[in-house]
Write a protein that holds these residues in place. Structure first.
Motif, mmCIF file in Angstrom:
data_model
loop_
_atom_site.group_PDB
_atom_site.id
_atom_site.type_symbol
_atom_site.label_atom_id
_atom_site.label_comp_id
_atom_site.label_asym_id
_atom_site.label_seq_id
_atom_site.Cartn_x
_atom_site.Cartn_y
_atom_site.Cartn_z
ATOM 1 N N LEU A 92 0.843 -1.204 0.000
ATOM 2 C CA LEU A 92 0.000 0.000 0.000
ATOM 3 C C LEU A 92 0.873 1.247 0.000
ATOM 4 O O LEU A 92 1.926 1.277 0.654
ATOM 5 C CB LEU A 92 -0.927 0.015 1.217
ATOM 6 C CG LEU A 92 -2.051 -1.025 1.218
ATOM 7 C CD1 LEU A 92 -1.557 -2.402 1.627
ATOM 8 C CD2 LEU A 92 -3.184 -0.605 2.136
ATOM 9 N N ASP A 93 0.412 2.278 -0.698
ATOM 10 C CA ASP A 93 1.190 3.508 -0.721
ATOM 11 C C ASP A 93 0.926 4.330 0.534
ATOM 12 O O ASP A 93 0.117 3.973 1.401
ATOM 13 C CB ASP A 93 0.937 4.309 -2.009
ATOM 14 C CG ASP A 93 -0.452 4.919 -2.096
ATOM 15 O OD1 ASP A 93 -1.123 5.074 -1.064
ATOM 16 O OD2 ASP A 93 -0.873 5.259 -3.225
ATOM 17 N N VAL A 94 1.610 5.460 0.636
ATOM 18 C CA VAL A 94 1.627 6.253 1.866
ATOM 19 C C VAL A 94 0.255 6.779 2.265
ATOM 20 O O VAL A 94 0.023 7.100 3.438
ATOM 21 C CB VAL A 94 2.638 7.411 1.708
ATOM 22 C CG1 VAL A 94 2.142 8.426 0.681
ATOM 23 C CG2 VAL A 94 2.936 8.083 3.038
ATOM 24 N N HIS A 95 -0.679 6.861 1.329
ATOM 25 C CA HIS A 95 -1.990 7.444 1.604
ATOM 26 C C HIS A 95 -2.993 6.433 2.169
ATOM 27 O O HIS A 95 -4.134 6.803 2.470
ATOM 28 C CB HIS A 95 -2.561 8.059 0.329
ATOM 29 C CG HIS A 95 -1.671 9.100 -0.277
ATOM 30 N ND1 HIS A 95 -1.433 10.312 0.320
ATOM 31 C CD2 HIS A 95 -0.933 9.092 -1.422
ATOM 32 C CE1 HIS A 95 -0.600 11.018 -0.429
ATOM 33 N NE2 HIS A 95 -0.284 10.298 -1.482
ATOM 34 N N LEU A 96 -2.589 5.180 2.306
ATOM 35 C CA LEU A 96 -3.541 4.127 2.694
ATOM 36 C C LEU A 96 -3.146 3.460 4.013
ATOM 37 O O LEU A 96 -3.326 2.253 4.190
ATOM 38 C CB LEU A 96 -3.650 3.088 1.575
ATOM 39 C CG LEU A 96 -4.194 3.604 0.240
ATOM 40 C CD1 LEU A 96 -4.145 2.510 -0.816
ATOM 41 C CD2 LEU A 96 -5.614 4.139 0.395
ATOM 42 N N GLY A 97 -2.651 4.247 4.954
ATOM 43 C CA GLY A 97 -2.199 3.692 6.223
ATOM 44 C C GLY A 97 -3.298 3.020 7.026
ATOM 45 O O GLY A 97 -3.093 1.941 7.597
ATOM 46 N N THR A 98 -4.468 3.632 7.097
ATOM 47 C CA THR A 98 -5.560 3.028 7.866
ATOM 48 C C THR A 98 -6.006 1.718 7.235
ATOM 49 O O THR A 98 -6.267 0.733 7.938
ATOM 50 C CB THR A 98 -6.746 4.001 7.981
ATOM 51 O OG1 THR A 98 -6.328 5.184 8.662
ATOM 52 C CG2 THR A 98 -7.902 3.374 8.745
#
Length: 262
Positions: A92-98
């Protein structure tokens, strides 16, 4: 010589990627006569990761097909669940932490890059580790180095999770992964994790788990009820795999597991 003219019809699931005029059914397009059908589709905004089949006059063709004049082309969306040669592993990229933490909560192998290492490095890792790249960045999903990829359609973590689970149907093993680093959890004694516990936690809890990779401790903390609801809904709607954690004790972990939110 006139450039070839083709007709394109996009599946409703792909309409969010194309301009409004191309959402109304079959529309005409002139090509340069040399570009592949895959290039044509991507130039109109649709990542090939989201294309399930390309039909030319009713017959399936590869994305390397070069459209000829007069061809009628249907661009279909991926089928769900999408076939995979092995249980899906994600990046997952940095924007999909949750989303990454929620997948890990369910025992799904979900690598996550933060801080951002850049599109080229993400694509290279996807290829090296044979991970499906999850992103809302269409440019990243167009990179040829990717082993596989998928567009995440929603901004909302709960909808993102349902999207990924319905598309790839990964086996679920709740409470078996570290939400911090993606490592595997194993039962731990209070003595072995005591240095991570506050006084109140040490007095109130007796069952613990610990990450085999980073050493993070987990227990049934204040956030457990909310996390249990996330797990219960996913298992109810998408089923659990044969190796589910079976109610393994897990929890707040110095508050770190509590960052699963939204």
């Amino acid at each position: 010589m006139d450039r070839p003219q083709i007709s394109l019809d996009f599946a409703p699931e792909l309409h969010l990627f194309v301009s409004a005029p191309r959402r109304a059914g079959s529309t005409a397009l002139r090509t340069d006569g040399t570009s592949t059908l895959g290039h044509v589709v991507e130039s109109l905004g649709v990542p090939l990761t989201e294309v399930g089949a390309l039909l030319v006059d009713g017959r399936a063709v590869p994305d390397t097909h070069v459209p000829a004049d007069g061809e009628e082309i249907s661009v279909r969306a991926v089928t769900r669940p999408q076939p995979s040669p092995a249980p899906a592993r994600f990046l997952l990229d940095v924007h999909l932490g949750t989303l990454a933490r929620r997948l890990r909560l369910l025992g799904v192998d979900a690598a996550y890059e933060n801080p951002d290492i850049g599109d080229a490095a993400l694509a290279a890792r996807s290829a090296a580790e044979q991970r499906i790249m999850l992103s809302r960045d269409r440019g990243l999903l167009r990179r040829r180095e990717l082993w596989a990829g998928a567009y995440v359609y929603s901004h909302r973590p709960a909808e993102q999770l349902r999207d990924v689970l319905s598309r790839f149907a990964p086996p679920l093993a709740p409470w078996s992964r570290c939400t911090t680093c993606n490592g595997t959890l194993h039962p731990a004694t209070k003595t072995s994790v005591r240095e991570q516990l506050r006084d109140g936690t040490e007095r109130s809890y007796d069952a613990f788990a610990q990450c085999a990779d980073c050493g993070q401790a987990y227990w049934r903390g204040a956030h457990h009820a909310r996390l249990e609801a996330i797990v219960a809904e996913a298992v109810r709607d998408f089923g659990a795999g044969p190796t589910t954690g079976g109610g393994q004790e897990s929890g707040e972990g110095r508050g770190r597991i509590g960052v699963v939110s939204g």
